[in-house]
Motif scaffolding. Structure first.
Motif, PDB file in Angstrom:
ATOM      1  N   ILE A   1      14.891  62.513  86.224  1.00 60.41           N
ATOM      2  CA  ILE A   1      14.853  63.968  86.395  1.00 60.41           C
ATOM      3  C   ILE A   1      15.274  64.628  85.090  1.00 60.41           C
ATOM      4  N   LEU A   2      14.519  65.631  84.670  1.00 62.52           N
ATOM      5  CA  LEU A   2      14.869  66.403  83.480  1.00 62.52           C
ATOM      6  C   LEU A   2      15.415  67.757  83.896  1.00 62.52           C
ATOM      7  N   ASN A   3      16.647  68.049  83.507  1.00 60.38           N
ATOM      8  CA  ASN A   3      17.212  69.381  83.709  1.00 60.38           C
ATOM      9  C   ASN A   3      16.957  70.172  82.434  1.00 60.38           C
ATOM     10  N   THR A   4      15.961  71.049  82.460  1.00 63.61           N
ATOM     11  CA  THR A   4      15.555  71.742  81.227  1.00 63.61           C
ATOM     12  C   THR A   4      16.595  72.768  80.759  1.00 63.61           C
ATOM     13  N   GLU A   5      17.481  73.209  81.645  1.00 66.46           N
ATOM     14  CA  GLU A   5      18.413  74.339  81.379  1.00 66.46           C
ATOM     15  C   GLU A   5      17.627  75.632  81.221  1.00 66.46           C
ATOM     16  N   ASP A   6      16.884  75.743  80.152  1.00 66.46           N
ATOM     17  CA  ASP A   6      15.847  76.751  79.983  1.00 66.46           C
ATOM     18  C   ASP A   6      14.779  76.094  79.121  1.00 66.46           C
ATOM     19  N   LEU A   7      13.635  76.739  78.954  1.00 63.39           N
ATOM     20  CA  LEU A   7      12.628  76.170  78.067  1.00 63.39           C
ATOM     21  C   LEU A   7      13.046  76.428  76.624  1.00 63.39           C
TER      22      LEU A   7
ATOM     23  N   GLU B   1       8.857  69.132  74.068  1.00 60.16           N
ATOM     24  CA  GLU B   1       9.460  69.465  75.357  1.00 60.16           C
ATOM     25  C   GLU B   1       8.496  69.186  76.510  1.00 60.16           C
ATOM     26  N   ILE B   2       7.224  69.539  76.343  1.00 55.93           N
ATOM     27  CA  ILE B   2       6.244  69.297  77.403  1.00 55.93           C
ATOM     28  C   ILE B   2       6.017  67.798  77.580  1.00 55.93           C
ATOM     29  N   ALA B   3       6.031  67.044  76.480  1.00 56.05           N
ATOM     30  CA  ALA B   3       5.899  65.592  76.575  1.00 56.05           C
ATOM     31  C   ALA B   3       7.048  65.001  77.383  1.00 56.05           C
ATOM     32  N   SER B   4       8.239  65.526  77.175  1.00 55.81           N
ATOM     33  CA  SER B   4       9.407  65.059  77.920  1.00 55.81           C
ATOM     34  C   SER B   4       9.263  65.361  79.404  1.00 55.81           C
ATOM     35  N   ILE B   5       8.731  66.521  79.731  1.00 58.31           N
ATOM     36  CA  ILE B   5       8.490  66.886  81.134  1.00 58.31           C
ATOM     37  C   ILE B   5       7.526  65.900  81.778  1.00 58.31           C
ATOM     38  N   TYR B   6       6.466  65.549  81.063  1.00 58.54           N
ATOM     39  CA  TYR B   6       5.497  64.597  81.603  1.00 58.54           C
ATOM     40  C   TYR B   6       6.082  63.198  81.760  1.00 58.54           C
ATOM     41  N   ARG B   7       6.972  62.799  80.868  1.00 59.13           N
ATOM     42  CA  ARG B   7       7.532  61.449  80.952  1.00 59.13           C
ATOM     43  C   ARG B   7       8.515  61.300  82.107  1.00 59.13           C
ATOM     44  N   CYS B   8       9.023  62.418  82.601  1.00 57.81           N
ATOM     45  CA  CYS B   8       9.967  62.368  83.720  1.00 57.81           C
ATOM     46  C   CYS B   8       9.223  62.499  85.048  1.00 57.81           C
ATOM     47  N   ASP B   9       9.870  62.073  86.104  1.00 56.82           N
ATOM     48  CA  ASP B   9       9.270  62.154  87.436  1.00 56.82           C
ATOM     49  C   ASP B   9       9.366  63.558  88.016  1.00 56.82           C
ATOM     50  N   LEU B  10      10.378  64.307  87.592  1.00 59.60           N
ATOM     51  CA  LEU B  10      10.585  65.663  88.090  1.00 59.60           C
ATOM     52  C   LEU B  10      11.389  66.441  87.059  1.00 59.60           C
ATOM     53  N   SER B  11      11.024  67.709  86.861  1.00 56.91           N
ATOM     54  CA  SER B  11      11.771  68.565  85.938  1.00 56.91           C
ATOM     55  C   SER B  11      12.248  69.812  86.666  1.00 56.91           C
ATOM     56  N   LEU B  12      13.504  70.163  86.451  1.00 53.87           N
ATOM     57  CA  LEU B  12      14.106  71.329  87.093  1.00 53.87           C
ATOM     58  C   LEU B  12      13.883  72.553  86.212  1.00 53.87           C
ATOM     59  N   ILE B  13      13.288  73.568  86.792  1.00 53.39           N
ATOM     60  CA  ILE B  13      12.971  74.796  86.068  1.00 53.39           C
ATOM     61  C   ILE B  13      13.792  75.928  86.662  1.00 53.39           C
ATOM     62  N   ILE B  14      14.560  76.601  85.845  1.00 55.57           N
ATOM     63  CA  ILE B  14      15.540  77.568  86.349  1.00 55.57           C
ATOM     64  C   ILE B  14      14.956  78.954  86.583  1.00 55.57           C
ATOM     65  N   SER B  15      13.808  79.253  85.971  1.00 58.99           N
ATOM     66  CA  SER B  15      13.236  80.599  86.039  1.00 58.99           C
ATOM     67  C   SER B  15      11.819  80.553  86.589  1.00 58.99           C
TER      68      SER B  15
END
Length: 411
Positions: free
Chosen positions: A106-112, A143-157
């Motif tokens: 899981i990726l916690n993006t915090e913000d983009l 950053e988008i590559a990291s989102i794809y490599r993870c199974d789920l990304s948390l988006i705060i907004s």
């Protein structure tokens, strides 16, 4: 029992940063599910970091570009790994994939970060934000590559959710909208707030190391505060924030009523004593913790369109006023400060925003259900994420060999 490993970019500082508050909200959510949590970070300890052990979280220091992490992760064998920011996934993601291939990532993006950095760069160049400028940036690709490599990304907004799905083409099943997770503001809570008459002065608050906050303070000092001070000559602006440097403290000017207060031992206390909060943010991303905190303290505010992003429904009223230019901003601040009726309505608007948009119970169950669903169908979920598989194949190898090269060089 689920064993969650959180790999933090820094140790959580909930009294210093919105990111620290966000991390503690996530930790509280996972603990409520009786998950075992290990929090690991390569960062140095800080004076304001939270005591994780007091929250029943195991704290572990780790090293970057070092095989010691491989030994650590092979022994730990977590069932779920949460990366705090994409930079952390870049550093440790390939090691997780190699030694814990069955762990949900899981990726916690915090913000983009790419959005914030692009806006900052365009602001310096005095150019308006455009999607094509975001697409040009290397940090966006990373950053988008990291989102794809993870199974789920948390988006705060929800603004960033829309940006990712509609402008960048990320599949929605790889994302989960998870804003601030806050307790409701009740009538009992409101009774504890100082009323309009007992509050004095303006306040602005934020970590000075965060560039949008520092820019906001300079904008206030040089442009907006003189306009407010002209109309309210007896009133002061109290400037709070963690890590004030010399360039910050040099702005302290009692004659102008511009007072650098620095670190606040109890941020909610000082915000509750102020009548109006100011946040003239000119760039940034995510949800602004300082504005949520103002609402939680019953303190109306004046901010910009950037400040309200991800916090309002289209038909909602703001917790004060929104203005993107100095003169309207200053006039709105004076009006909000001076008119009790407007101030009280703004306070009520803030209660509505917190109680409709950021309720922890509204999101917790759906989030845990989403995690369980992916874990129960992890192989299929990853097969359907072809771009992620492709990036995993190429990027993991490149980051692995770069890390190994640095490791050998350090020897």
């Amino acid at each position: 029992m689920n064993h969650l490993l959180i790999i933090g970019f820094v140790w959580p500082e909930p009294n210093s940063t919105a990111a620290g508050s966000r991390m503690m909200q996530l930790i509280t959510l996972f603990l409520s599910q009786n998950w075992k949590i290990t929090f690991a970070s390569p960062a140095a300890d800080t004076a304001h970091m939270v005591n994780l052990e007091e929250h029943n979280v195991t704290k572990v220091s780790i090293a970057i570009n070092n095989t010691s992490f491989d030994h650590f992760i092979k022994q730990l064998q977590p069932s779920i790994v949460l990366f705090d920011r994409f930079i952390t996934e870049e550093q440790f993601g390939w090691r997780i994939s190699k030694h814990c291939p069955g762990a949900l990532k899981i990726l916690n993006t915090e913000d983009l970060h790419s959005l914030r950095k692009t806006r900052q760069e365009l602001f310096k160049r005095k150019k308006a934000f455009e999607i094509k400028e975001l697409l040009k940036q290397d940090v966006t690709k990373r950053e988008i590559a990291s989102i794809y490599r993870c199974d789920l990304s948390l988006i705060i907004s929800d603004f960033e959710m829309k940006l990712l799905t509609e402008s960048l083409g990320v599949k929605e099943n790889l994302l989960f909208y998870l804003p601030f997770l806050l307790a409701p503001i009740t009538s009992e809570t409101k009774k504890d707030w100082p009323n309009y008459e007992k509050r004095n002065h303006f306040i602005t608050i934020g970590n000075f190391r965060h560039e949008p906050n520092w820019n906001s303070v300079l904008y206030l000092k040089d442009t907006i505060w003189p306009l407010i001070k002209k109309e309210l000559p007896e009133i002061e602006l109290h400037v709070y924030g963690a890590y004030p440097s010399d360039k910050v403290t040099q702005l302290h000017n009692p004659k102008e009523g511009f007072l650098i207060k620095g670190w606040a031992d109890d941020a909610q206390d000082v915000v509750s004593q102020a009548r109006v909060s100011l946040a003239p943010l000119q760039f940034g991303a995510g949800i602004k913790g300082k504005l949520a905190e103002s609402m939680l303290c019953g303190t109306p505010n004046v901010t910009t369109s950037i400040g309200t992003e991800g916090m309002l429904y289209e038909d909602s009223d703001w917790n004060g006023f929104v203005a993107d230019n100095p003169s309207p901003f200053a006039k709105a601040a004076v009006r909000l400060y001076s008119d009790k009726n407007i101030w009280q309505q703004a306070q009520q608007n803030g209660i509505e925003i917190i109680n409709t948009r950021f309720q922890e119970k509204k999101f917790m169950l759906d989030f845990i259900t989403k995690i369980d669903t992916i874990r129960n169908n992890l192989e299929e979920h990853r097969i359907n994420n072809f771009i992620g598989n492709m990036l995993q194949y190429h990027t993991v190898r490149s980051t692995e060999y770069m890390s190994r090269w640095i490791e050998e060089k350090n020897k």
